[in-house]
Design an enzyme around this catalytic site. Structure first.
Site, PDB file in Angstrom:
ATOM      1  N   GLU A 197       1.977   1.860  -3.463  1.00  0.00           N
ATOM      2  CA  GLU A 197       0.858   2.415  -4.258  1.00  0.00           C
ATOM      3  C   GLU A 197       0.830   3.931  -4.145  1.00  0.00           C
ATOM      4  O   GLU A 197       0.676   4.641  -5.149  1.00  0.00           O
ATOM      5  CB  GLU A 197      -0.461   1.811  -3.771  1.00  0.00           C
ATOM      6  CG  GLU A 197      -1.703   2.388  -4.434  1.00  0.00           C
ATOM      7  CD  GLU A 197      -2.891   2.459  -3.499  1.00  0.00           C
ATOM      8  OE1 GLU A 197      -3.495   3.546  -3.394  1.00  0.00           O
ATOM      9  OE2 GLU A 197      -3.200   1.433  -2.863  1.00  0.00           O
ATOM     10  N   HIS A 198       0.980   4.455  -2.937  1.00  0.00           N
ATOM     11  CA  HIS A 198       1.030   5.907  -2.746  1.00  0.00           C
ATOM     12  C   HIS A 198       2.223   6.521  -3.470  1.00  0.00           C
ATOM     13  O   HIS A 198       2.098   7.566  -4.117  1.00  0.00           O
ATOM     14  CB  HIS A 198       1.127   6.229  -1.251  1.00  0.00           C
ATOM     15  CG  HIS A 198      -0.183   6.212  -0.542  1.00  0.00           C
ATOM     16  ND1 HIS A 198      -0.747   7.336   0.027  1.00  0.00           N
ATOM     17  CD2 HIS A 198      -1.062   5.207  -0.294  1.00  0.00           C
ATOM     18  CE1 HIS A 198      -1.901   7.018   0.588  1.00  0.00           C
ATOM     19  NE2 HIS A 198      -2.107   5.727   0.413  1.00  0.00           N
ATOM     20  N   HIS A 214       0.827  -1.204   0.000  1.00  0.00           N
ATOM     21  CA  HIS A 214       0.000   0.000   0.000  1.00  0.00           C
ATOM     22  C   HIS A 214       0.866   1.261   0.000  1.00  0.00           C
ATOM     23  O   HIS A 214       0.547   2.260  -0.654  1.00  0.00           O
ATOM     24  CB  HIS A 214      -0.920  -0.021   1.219  1.00  0.00           C
ATOM     25  CG  HIS A 214      -1.738   1.204   1.399  1.00  0.00           C
ATOM     26  ND1 HIS A 214      -1.552   2.075   2.452  1.00  0.00           N
ATOM     27  CD2 HIS A 214      -2.739   1.736   0.652  1.00  0.00           C
ATOM     28  CE1 HIS A 214      -2.413   3.066   2.350  1.00  0.00           C
ATOM     29  NE2 HIS A 214      -3.144   2.894   1.279  1.00  0.00           N
ATOM     30  N   GLU A 235      -3.630   7.757   7.541  1.00  0.00           N
ATOM     31  CA  GLU A 235      -4.738   6.975   6.986  1.00  0.00           C
ATOM     32  C   GLU A 235      -5.109   5.843   7.942  1.00  0.00           C
ATOM     33  O   GLU A 235      -6.293   5.559   8.157  1.00  0.00           O
ATOM     34  CB  GLU A 235      -4.342   6.403   5.620  1.00  0.00           C
ATOM     35  CG  GLU A 235      -5.453   5.665   4.913  1.00  0.00           C
ATOM     36  CD  GLU A 235      -5.058   5.190   3.527  1.00  0.00           C
ATOM     37  OE1 GLU A 235      -5.695   4.236   3.036  1.00  0.00           O
ATOM     38  OE2 GLU A 235      -4.115   5.764   2.927  1.00  0.00           O
TER      39      GLU A 235
END
Length: 446
Positions: free
Chosen positions: A73-74, A70, A150
């Protein structure tokens, strides 16, 4: 089990596959470097969705680096050799489109939805960041703070999310599905440049990716563009085999209680280890899918009728089955007690209702109604270009084939009541279950 590659064969010539009713035409081919391509035509509007799916999700992360899939991905929205940080999304927006990305256990996907005549530009930019990512130390610090925030917002501030993490961790004794997709906080805090680039260099290669293009496109034109932009990227000759640690036999029922003063509504959740949809053998998964619909799929479901209306012990019931998964998945039940009903009482009522359902067998009228609703929803789903691309991408990165995706509706229609009960008897076993109580600190347990 670990399953074979998603497409049924490495096809160089484009091969069309048509659904039985002729409404959905899918063309597949494989580039010389091993990148699989799926084209789904829909010429009703001049728009296209361009998606790149990597067969790499959180369950493929190295031990001790949870959250790196993840995190990467950012980071892919930062710069490349030719694009400044943020320029990718700004270019998509300037061309009237939108873009985003998402990470799951079995895949990471990037997409853009734009006018059909902007497809070439999307391929050019996406191919660029498949191989030319450029990161600074500031990028790492900034985005690490972003993913930690997040986690704060979506998990730490949400007792249901924290409870769900504990349920998964208890369900999977050895498999990486027991680790949260976003990562454990203490490991996220240590993610660095080398963690990100190592995952990128290992997994972000054309022979580990599936391009899914849906909308107003012609397969030959997509193939020409794919060859031009993706086909020139070298394959990773050292791509590791996709092998995960597997679950040992589960022989003991597990229970947990999660207390949090922020809980507004206590409830009981039960998960069972369950088989996933397998290529060429989806019948058992189809029976479990229909079992979930019959038990907890809506207001007319068996649990809702029994526990909410007849016995008035619950105000909400549900059943879930997540069949699209590379490895064993879960079948879940959830019940929210009515006012004055304890968690133990509502759990006992749930267990009795499930036992009654299995003893009574499937009501054929209920099964026929659900099958009719599924036919209708599957037809309407073809109007959603985004949804079609997601359906194929999730399936293919989870080991299924195009043929499996298109056979699924008919397999569901062929399932019998006896097959559903047989699946229930096999899967709903205490020794492979985790039962969790989500409670307030002051909740009475009995």
């Amino acid at each position: 089990m670990v399953r074979a590659l998603a497409l049924s064969a490495a096809l160089i010539a484009a091969t069309p596959v048509f659904a039985e009713d002729g409404l959905e035409a899918v063309t597949t081919f494989t580039l010389d470097n091993g990148m699989d391509v799926v084209v789904i035509e829909d010429h009703r509007a001049p728009v296209v969705q361009h998606m790149v799916w990597y067969r790499a999700g959180s369950a493929d992360e190295p031990i001790g680096s949870s959250g790196v899939a993840h995190f990467l991905e950012h980071l892919l929205f930062k710069g490349t050799d030719t694009l400044a940080p943020g320029e990718f999304s700004a270019t998509v927006a300037a061309n009237g489109g939108n873009d985003n990305a998402f990470t799951s256990y079995d895949y990471t996907a990037y997409y853009q939805r734009v006018a059909a005549d902007r497809l070439e530009l999307m391929m050019q930019m996406e191919a660029d960041r498949m191989r030319n990512i450029r990161l600074s130390d500031e990028d790492i610090r900034t985005e690490r703070d972003v993913i930690l925030e997040e986690r704060n917002q979506r998990t730490e501030n949400n007792p249901r999310a924290l409870f769900g993490e504990q349920m998964n961790a208890a369900q999977y004794l050895n498999h990486r599905y027991g680790v949260p997709i976003i990562g454990w906080r203490h490991e996220m805090e240590t993610l660095d440049m080398e963690d990100a680039l190592s995952f990128y260099r290992t997994h972000y290669a054309p022979n580990n990716a599936i391009l899914v293009v849906t909308g107003d496109v012609q397969p030959d034109a997509v193939k020409e563009l794919a060859d031009q932009y993706y086909g020139v990227i070298p394959a990773n000759p050292d791509l590791p085999e996709r092998v995960r640690s597997q679950e040992p036999p589960q022989t003991a029922e597990r229970r947990l209680t999660y207390k949090d003063p922020r809980v507004s509504q206590p409830y009981v959740q039960r998960s069972y280890l369950a088989p996933e949809r397998d290529p060429g053998a989806q019948e058992k998964a189809a029976a479990l899918f229909l079992l979930a619909e019959l038990l907890g799929g809506g207001n007319t479901s068996y649990l809702n009728e029994k526990l909410q209306f007849e016995e008035q012990k619950a105000i909400y019931t549900a059943a879930f089955y997540r069949g699209v998964s590379l490895d064993d998945t879960t079948f879940d039940l959830l019940v929210v007690p009515a006012q004055g009903v304890s968690l133990q009482e509502v759990e006992d009522a749930m267990d009795q209702a499930v036992a009654d359902f299995i003893a009574e067998g499937v009501n054929q009228d209920d099964l026929d109604r659900i099958k009719m609703q599924l036919r209708a929803s599957q037809t309407y789903a073809r109007d959603n270009v985004d949804g079609i691309g997601n359906r194929y991408g999730r399936a293919l990165t989870s080991g299924l084939t195009v043929e499996d995706v298109q056979a699924w509706p008919d397999i569901l229609q062929a399932v019998t009541g006896d097959e559903i009960i047989a699946a229930a008897r096999e899967v709903l076993q205490p020794e492979s279950s985790v039962t969790g109580w989500l409670m307030r600190d002051d909740e009475v347990t009995q």
